[in-house]
Design an enzyme around this catalytic site. Structure first.
Site, PDB file in Angstrom:
ATOM      1  N   GLU A 112      -3.850  -1.652   2.749  1.00 56.87           N
ATOM      2  CA  GLU A 112      -2.400  -2.168   2.757  1.00 56.87           C
ATOM      3  C   GLU A 112      -1.631  -1.821   3.209  1.00 56.87           C
ATOM      4  O   GLU A 112      -2.186  -1.513   4.683  1.00 56.87           O
ATOM      5  CB  GLU A 112      -2.372  -1.383   1.148  1.00 56.87           C
ATOM      6  CG  GLU A 112      -2.599  -0.077   1.069  1.00 56.87           C
ATOM      7  CD  GLU A 112      -1.544   0.755  -0.343  1.00 56.87           C
ATOM      8  OE1 GLU A 112      -2.454  -0.102  -1.163  1.00 56.87           O
ATOM      9  OE2 GLU A 112      -2.121   1.856  -0.228  1.00 56.87           O
ATOM     10  N   ASP A 116       6.909   4.913   2.307  1.00 59.56           N
ATOM     11  CA  ASP A 116       6.636   3.215   2.882  1.00 59.56           C
ATOM     12  C   ASP A 116       8.117   3.397   3.393  1.00 59.56           C
ATOM     13  O   ASP A 116       8.634   1.789   3.513  1.00 59.56           O
ATOM     14  CB  ASP A 116       6.816   2.174   1.522  1.00 59.56           C
ATOM     15  CG  ASP A 116       5.544   2.481   0.760  1.00 59.56           C
ATOM     16  OD1 ASP A 116       5.047   2.883   0.748  1.00 59.56           O
ATOM     17  OD2 ASP A 116       5.939   2.046  -1.310  1.00 59.56           O
TER      18      ASP A 116
HETATM   19  C1  6LW Z   1       3.218   0.480  -1.587  1.00 59.39           C
HETATM   20  C2  6LW Z   1       1.160   0.602  -1.361  1.00 59.39           C
HETATM   21  C3  6LW Z   1       1.116   1.949  -1.182  1.00 59.39           C
HETATM   22  O1  6LW Z   1       3.057  -1.355  -1.674  1.00 59.39           O
HETATM   23  O2  6LW Z   1       2.068   2.520  -1.876  1.00 59.39           O
HETATM   24  O3  6LW Z   1       1.642   3.760  -0.331  1.00 59.39           O
HETATM   25  C4  6LW Z   1       2.865   0.985  -2.715  1.00 59.39           C
HETATM   26  N1  6LW Z   1       1.250   2.334  -0.090  1.00 59.39           N
HETATM   27  O4  6LW Z   1       1.318   0.031  -0.003  1.00 59.39           O
HETATM   28  C5  6LW Z   1       3.862   1.766  -3.984  1.00 59.39           C
HETATM   29  O5  6LW Z   1       4.478   2.433  -2.742  1.00 59.39           O
END
Ligand code: 6LW
Length: 522
Positions: free
Chosen positions: A189, A36
């Protein structure tokens, strides 16, 4: 023109070129568990942060001059008052931004207070106490607009949620609004809102942080939308046939940055897998970004990336490499050493026995997901060797200390010393979910023990020695059994030193003279 002058001019122009650009680099640019990533630029300096989950201190801050080479300069969560890891699953996706002389790091302490930010004048620290914000969700991001408004954008079960925030106090100025839900992939996300040439771009990830991960982007004239979907989404993914044999998989969760020479880049996560499993966690990768005439970005021309990137870069500045040997002679552990949850500082000493790291086992064990006496660093290379010298005479049968290849409490391989009756043994134990297996146990003579773990992509090998010359093999085990695919979760392997009294406090000290880690990937 006289040949002499032509030669001179060519020399100058070559030199000028050499002073502004380099060519090529190796991915990942921040290896080992560093998912991230978020990046910001201040002048000609770049700062990046990554997620740390149950590890302490939390959210490392890396510095770079070229986006290719990164040096760890500190942590944005370096105090327990910023990062309490007693419950919940710890720190998820952080974002770093810079505005008006202040650095902001916003993140989530998952199910333990949720979203907050900290601030600093110096990105190496110290960072402030947390400002908690009353909005549930994960992956919070900040955007400082030119008119002074600040947007807080995060992942919410209903979609990408946004609110305007008063950044001085952390209070929200508007009600939550769902501004986009992506293109239909699961788990929209990791949102980031940018204003580029007067257009608001919203870049997010979809598909889940596994093999279907992808980055998509939308734009609008208004920060609240409606957002127009890029017809060429996804702009980054390895889910398709063109990347099916690429060692890098799961690329996503990207952040954009414009470099000081005007070029555009993205930092994003991905993992290196061999045979459909990966164990070193999600790492940080770099790719160039081009803006097309239609106003949409293109990542590395194909929307895919390689380990060896054949592209022009900023002028490259290499940092001295981290010492492979840590002699435990300094007053503090090197910056890259981390602890599982908030450490009990009385269990660690570099001064009680000068030149040694002294650990005292507590009641916490490697399996029970509580605070345990353990310190280590990320496995940054698929091929590596690690070794330590341990001086440990356990007082009771409950006490153990050694070297652990540790992914999570439900997956680790431990090479340790234990007492049975009045004899000392070296033991190799595998913990894979609820399967706990002692592979090998060999009686020791008096004195210190060299403990060695070596890795190739598919396997770990464990051996020990009592004279530092003759090593005895203890066993080898598949890396895929402590991979993310097997164990679940978001983290990656650390190589660490530990001590535990298995439910009771240990009476004896475990003393480590030195630790060596040699990565062999690059
Ligand atoms: C993070 C989400 C994700 O909050 O994995 O790859 C989660 N993306 O955005 C935890 O790293």
């Amino acid at each position: 023109m006289c040949l002499k002058y032509l030669f001179f001019i060519t020399l100058i122009s070559n030199n000028l070129f050499a002073q502004t650009k380099n060519f090529g680099y190796i991915n990942p640019v921040i290896a080992g568990m560093n998912p991230d990533p978020s990046v910001c630029r201040v002048g000609e300096d770049y700062y990046a942060v990554t997620s740390t989950f149950q590890w302490f201190p939390g959210v490392p801050v890396y510095h770079s001059k070229d986006l290719v080479h990164w040096e760890l300069i500190g942590y944005s969560l370096h105090m327990k008052s910023q990062l309490n890891l007693e419950k919940g699953s710890g720190i998820y996706a952080p974002v770093i931004r810079y505005n008006n002389g202040v650095f902001y790091m916003v993140t989530t302490n998952r199910r333990n207070g949720e979203n907050f930010y900290v601030t600093a004048k110096n990105p190496a620290g110290p960072w402030s106490n947390p400002v908690w914000v009353s909005q549930e969700g994960i992956d919070p991001s900040l955007m400082f607009d030119e008119d002074g408004k600040v947007y807080f954008t995060c992942t919410h079960p209903d979609g990408i949620l946004q609110r305007e925030i008063d950044i001085g106090s952390g209070t929200f100025l508007t009600e939550p609004k769902i501004i986009w839900s992506g293109t239909g992939g699961r788990y929209p996300e990791g949102p980031h809102l940018y204003k580029i040439s007067n257009v608001y771009y919203l870049m997010i990830s979809e598909g889940g942080t596994e093999y279907g991960h992808q980055v998509v982007i939308a734009r609008s004239n208004n920060p609240w939308g409606p957002f127009e979907n890029n017809p060429d989404n996804p702009i980054l993914t390895h889910r398709n046939k063109n990347a099916q044999s690429n060692i890098i998989q799961g690329v996503g969760h990207a952040d954009l940055v414009q470099a000081h020479d005007g070029s555009w880049w993205t930092l994003f996560l991905g993992f290196r897998q061999k045979g459909s499993h990966h164990h070193t966690g999600r790492e940080t990768f770099l790719a160039p970004v081009a803006w097309l005439g239609n106003g949409w970005p293109l990542i590395n021309s194909t929307g895919t990336v390689e380990l060896k990137m054949n592209v022009a870069t900023l002028l490259q500045y290499k940092y001295p490499s981290v010492d492979k040997r840590c002699a435990f002679d300094a007053e503090a552990l090197p910056l890259e050493w981390n602890f599982i949850k908030n450490p009990d500082s009385s269990a660690y000493s570099l001064t009680n026995r000068k030149g040694w790291l002294r650990l005292k086992g507590g009641s916490g064990t490697l399996v029970d997901n509580k605070q345990v006496t353990f310190t280590g660093k990320r496995q940054t290379d698929l091929v590596f060797s690690a070794e330590t010298l341990l001086d440990f005479n356990p007082s009771g049968q409950n006490e153990e200390a050694g070297l652990s290849v540790y992914h999570r409490n439900n997956g680790h391989y431990d090479l340790f010393v234990r007492k049975e009756k009045n004899e000392r043994f070296i033991v190799l134990r595998y913990t894979i979910g609820s399967l706990i297996h002692e592979q090998q146990k060999i009686k020791l003579t008096n004195g210190s023990v060299f403990l060695r773990a070596e890795g190739i992509a598919e396997k770990y090998n464990f051996s020990f020695s009592q004279d530092g010359k003759q090593y005895r093999n203890m066993g080898n085990m598949d890396s895929r059994l402590i991979s993310s695919e097997t164990l679940g979760g978001f983290v990656g392997v650390y190589i660490g030193l530990y001590a535990t009294g298995n439910g009771k406090h240990s009476l004896s000290n475990a003393d480590f003279d030195w630790f060596e880690y040699e990565g062999k990937d690059k």
